[in-house]
Scaffold this active site. Structure first.
Site, PDB file in Angstrom:
ATOM      1  N   LYS A  13      -7.743  15.056  -4.530  1.00  0.00           N
ATOM      2  CA  LYS A  13      -7.445  16.155  -5.462  1.00  0.00           C
ATOM      3  C   LYS A  13      -8.291  16.038  -6.736  1.00  0.00           C
ATOM      4  O   LYS A  13      -8.874  17.005  -7.190  1.00  0.00           O
ATOM      5  CB  LYS A  13      -5.951  16.137  -5.855  1.00  0.00           C
ATOM      6  CG  LYS A  13      -5.011  16.279  -4.672  1.00  0.00           C
ATOM      7  CD  LYS A  13      -3.549  16.322  -5.105  1.00  0.00           C
ATOM      8  CE  LYS A  13      -3.036  15.055  -5.750  1.00  0.00           C
ATOM      9  NZ  LYS A  13      -2.977  13.889  -4.855  1.00  0.00           N
ATOM     10  N   ARG A  88       4.930  18.423  -8.419  1.00  0.00           N
ATOM     11  CA  ARG A  88       5.168  17.318  -7.497  1.00  0.00           C
ATOM     12  C   ARG A  88       6.589  17.302  -6.966  1.00  0.00           C
ATOM     13  O   ARG A  88       6.924  16.459  -6.151  1.00  0.00           O
ATOM     14  CB  ARG A  88       4.923  16.020  -8.240  1.00  0.00           C
ATOM     15  CG  ARG A  88       3.744  15.249  -7.583  1.00  0.00           C
ATOM     16  CD  ARG A  88       3.530  14.074  -8.270  1.00  0.00           C
ATOM     17  NE  ARG A  88       2.736  12.995  -7.965  1.00  0.00           N
ATOM     18  CZ  ARG A  88       1.552  12.746  -8.472  1.00  0.00           C
ATOM     19  NH1 ARG A  88       0.921  13.631  -9.177  1.00  0.00           N
ATOM     20  NH2 ARG A  88       0.979  11.603  -8.238  1.00  0.00           N
ATOM     21  N   ARG A 127     -10.523   2.408  -4.258  1.00  0.00           N
ATOM     22  CA  ARG A 127     -10.773   3.304  -5.386  1.00  0.00           C
ATOM     23  C   ARG A 127     -10.941   2.530  -6.690  1.00  0.00           C
ATOM     24  O   ARG A 127     -10.221   1.587  -6.963  1.00  0.00           O
ATOM     25  CB  ARG A 127      -9.602   4.286  -5.517  1.00  0.00           C
ATOM     26  CG  ARG A 127      -9.790   5.300  -6.619  1.00  0.00           C
ATOM     27  CD  ARG A 127      -9.154   6.609  -6.259  1.00  0.00           C
ATOM     28  NE  ARG A 127      -7.779   6.683  -6.691  1.00  0.00           N
ATOM     29  CZ  ARG A 127      -7.008   7.750  -6.530  1.00  0.00           C
ATOM     30  NH1 ARG A 127      -7.478   8.826  -5.915  1.00  0.00           N
ATOM     31  NH2 ARG A 127      -5.775   7.746  -6.942  1.00  0.00           N
ATOM     32  N   ARG A 160      -6.566   0.847 -10.734  1.00  0.00           N
ATOM     33  CA  ARG A 160      -5.355   1.256 -11.453  1.00  0.00           C
ATOM     34  C   ARG A 160      -4.175   0.327 -11.153  1.00  0.00           C
ATOM     35  O   ARG A 160      -4.079  -0.194 -10.052  1.00  0.00           O
ATOM     36  CB  ARG A 160      -4.984   2.695 -11.069  1.00  0.00           C
ATOM     37  CG  ARG A 160      -5.726   3.724 -11.859  1.00  0.00           C
ATOM     38  CD  ARG A 160      -5.614   5.115 -11.311  1.00  0.00           C
ATOM     39  NE  ARG A 160      -4.310   5.490 -10.788  1.00  0.00           N
ATOM     40  CZ  ARG A 160      -4.038   6.698 -10.284  1.00  0.00           C
ATOM     41  NH1 ARG A 160      -4.974   7.625 -10.246  1.00  0.00           N
ATOM     42  NH2 ARG A 160      -2.850   6.968  -9.812  1.00  0.00           N
ATOM     43  N   ARG A 171       4.447   4.991  -3.490  1.00  0.00           N
ATOM     44  CA  ARG A 171       3.948   6.339  -3.830  1.00  0.00           C
ATOM     45  C   ARG A 171       3.950   7.244  -2.596  1.00  0.00           C
ATOM     46  O   ARG A 171       4.244   8.434  -2.689  1.00  0.00           O
ATOM     47  CB  ARG A 171       2.540   6.251  -4.445  1.00  0.00           C
ATOM     48  CG  ARG A 171       2.579   5.719  -5.881  1.00  0.00           C
ATOM     49  CD  ARG A 171       1.218   5.323  -6.391  1.00  0.00           C
ATOM     50  NE  ARG A 171       0.304   6.435  -6.526  1.00  0.00           N
ATOM     51  CZ  ARG A 171      -1.022   6.299  -6.551  1.00  0.00           C
ATOM     52  NH1 ARG A 171      -1.581   5.096  -6.456  1.00  0.00           N
ATOM     53  NH2 ARG A 171      -1.787   7.355  -6.681  1.00  0.00           N
TER      54      ARG A 171
HETATM   55  P1  AMP Z   1      -1.667  10.567 -10.138  1.00  0.00           P
HETATM   56  O1  AMP Z   1      -2.809  10.153 -10.994  1.00  0.00           O
HETATM   57  O2  AMP Z   1      -1.583  12.061  -9.952  1.00  0.00           O
HETATM   58  O3  AMP Z   1      -1.601   9.811  -8.831  1.00  0.00           O
HETATM   59  O4  AMP Z   1      -0.326  10.176 -10.938  1.00  0.00           O
HETATM   60  C1  AMP Z   1      -0.046   8.844 -11.301  1.00  0.00           C
HETATM   61  C2  AMP Z   1       1.432   8.700 -11.624  1.00  0.00           C
HETATM   62  O5  AMP Z   1       1.793   9.540 -12.719  1.00  0.00           O
HETATM   63  C3  AMP Z   1       2.391   9.101 -10.501  1.00  0.00           C
HETATM   64  O6  AMP Z   1       2.587   8.066  -9.556  1.00  0.00           O
HETATM   65  C4  AMP Z   1       3.657   9.416 -11.293  1.00  0.00           C
HETATM   66  O7  AMP Z   1       4.310   8.236 -11.725  1.00  0.00           O
HETATM   67  C5  AMP Z   1       3.093  10.098 -12.532  1.00  0.00           C
HETATM   68  N1  AMP Z   1       2.956  11.562 -12.350  1.00  0.00           N
HETATM   69  C6  AMP Z   1       1.791  12.287 -12.302  1.00  0.00           C
HETATM   70  N2  AMP Z   1       2.052  13.588 -12.137  1.00  0.00           N
HETATM   71  C7  AMP Z   1       3.397  13.710 -12.067  1.00  0.00           C
HETATM   72  C8  AMP Z   1       4.273  14.816 -11.883  1.00  0.00           C
HETATM   73  N3  AMP Z   1       3.813  16.072 -11.722  1.00  0.00           N
HETATM   74  N4  AMP Z   1       5.611  14.567 -11.853  1.00  0.00           N
HETATM   75  C9  AMP Z   1       6.096  13.319 -12.014  1.00  0.00           C
HETATM   76  N5  AMP Z   1       5.326  12.231 -12.176  1.00  0.00           N
HETATM   77  C10 AMP Z   1       3.977  12.410 -12.216  1.00  0.00           C
END
Ligand code: AMP
Length: 228
Positions: A13, A88, A127, A160, A171
Site C-alpha cells: 500500500k 482499518r 523490509r 520497524r 498484525r
Molecule cells: P502501518 O504502517 O499502516 O502498518 O501501521 C502501523 C501501526 O499503526 C498499526 O499496526 C497500528 O498499530 C497503527 N495504525 C495505523 N493505522 C491505523 C488505523 N487506521 N487504525 C488503528 N491503528 C492504526
C-alpha cells in the site's frame, strides 16, 4: 481523486501510494506514518498510540478518527487524497463515509491489493524503512543504492519495531479480525476493486491508475452512511 488503498500488512500500500501520488494528485495520507511521526516527536497522541503499535494492535478508533478528521480538512486534501492504512475497522469505514458526506465528498475508488500470505511474510521480514522520510526498501527486491542508507535523504535505514516475527503474526491476526470486514463493507456497496499485488510495482501501479481514472465520479448520495 479520492482513493482508499486496502490490503494486509506487506501488500504494498505504501509503495503504491508513493508511486501514485505524483500521477493522480492529492496527498498520500498514511495513518501509520502519521502515528510514527507523533511517536518520534513525543506528542501526547504518540504516547497513547505507541503501546498499541508496538504490540501489533490497532490504535483505538476515537484517536484515529479525530486525527483523520483534522487531516482530511487540511487544504491539500480538498481535491483528493490517497489513503493508506485507513480505514482499518468497519467503524472507521462508516465514519469516513459520514465525514466525506458532511463535507460534500465521496470516494472514487477503493483498491484492494491481493497478495498470498507466504509472499507477505517474505516482504515484511526483508523490509527496511527510512525513519526520516518514510521511504520503504527491501533487502532483496528493492535495495537502496548505498547499503543501509536511504536513497532520498541518506538517513540510516531501520527495521520497524513492529516487524519482529511475533508482532508480524499478531498484525495478521488483527487484519483478519478487524480489517477483512472493511473489505466486505466496500464490496457490499460495490466500490471494491481487487488488484493482483504480485505483478511488480510498475504493473500494479498502472492497473490501479487505470481503475481510478475510469471510476465514476462519486456523489455524496452514493455513500452508505446516513448523515447525522
Ligand atoms: P502501518 O504502517 O499502516 O502498518 O501501521 C502501523 C501501526 O499503526 C498499526 O499496526 C497500528 O498499530 C497503527 N495504525 C495505523 N493505522 C491505523 C488505523 N487506521 N487504525 C488503528 N491503528 C492504526
Amino acid at each position: 481523486m479520492r482513493v482508499v488503498l486496502l490490503g494486509p500488512p506487506g501488500a504494498g500500500k505504501g509503495t503504491q501510494a508513493r508511486a501514485l501520488e505524483a500521477r493522480l494528485g492529492g496527498p498520500h495520507i498514511s495513518t501509520g506514518d502519521m502515528l510514527r511521526a507523533h511517536v518520534q516527536q513525543g506528542t501526547a497522541l504518540g504516547a497513547q498510540a505507541r503501546p498499541y503499535m508496538d504490540a501489533g494492535e490497532l490504535v483505538p478508533d476515537s484517536l484515529i478518527l479525530s486525527m483523520m478528521e483534522e487531516r482530511l480538512r487540511e487544504p491539500d486534501a480538498a481535491n483528493g487524497f490517497l489513503l493508506d492504512g485507513f480505514p482499518r475497522t468497519r467503524e472507521q469505514a462508516i465514519a469516513l463515509d459520514q465525514l466525506l458526506a458532511r463535507i460534500g465528498q465521496g470516494l472514487e475508488a477503493v483498491i484492494y491489493l491481493e497478495v498470498p500470505p507466504a509472499e507477505l511474510v517474505r516482504r515484511l521480514s526483508g523490509r527496511r524503512t527510512c525513519p526520516r522520510c518514510a521511504r520503504i526498501y527491501h533487502v532483496d527486491t528493492m535495495p537502496p543504492k548505498a547499503p543501509g542508507r536511504c536513497d532520498q535523504c541518506g538517513e540510516a535505514l531501520i527495521q520497524r519495531d513492529d516487524e519482529t516475527p511475533e508482532v508480524i503474526r499478531r498484525r495478521f491476526e488483527v487484519y483478519s479480525g478487524e480489517t477483512e470486514p472493511v473489505i466486505a463493507y466496500y464490496r457490499e456497496s460495490g466500490r471494491l476493486h481487487a488488484v493482483d499485488g504480485t505483478t511488480g510495482v510498475t504493473n500494479v501501479c498502472a492497473r490501479v491508475e487505470e481503475i481510478v481514472r475510469s471510476a465514476r465520479p462519486p456523489s455524496p448520495t452514493r455513500s452508505e452512511a446516513a448523515l447525522p
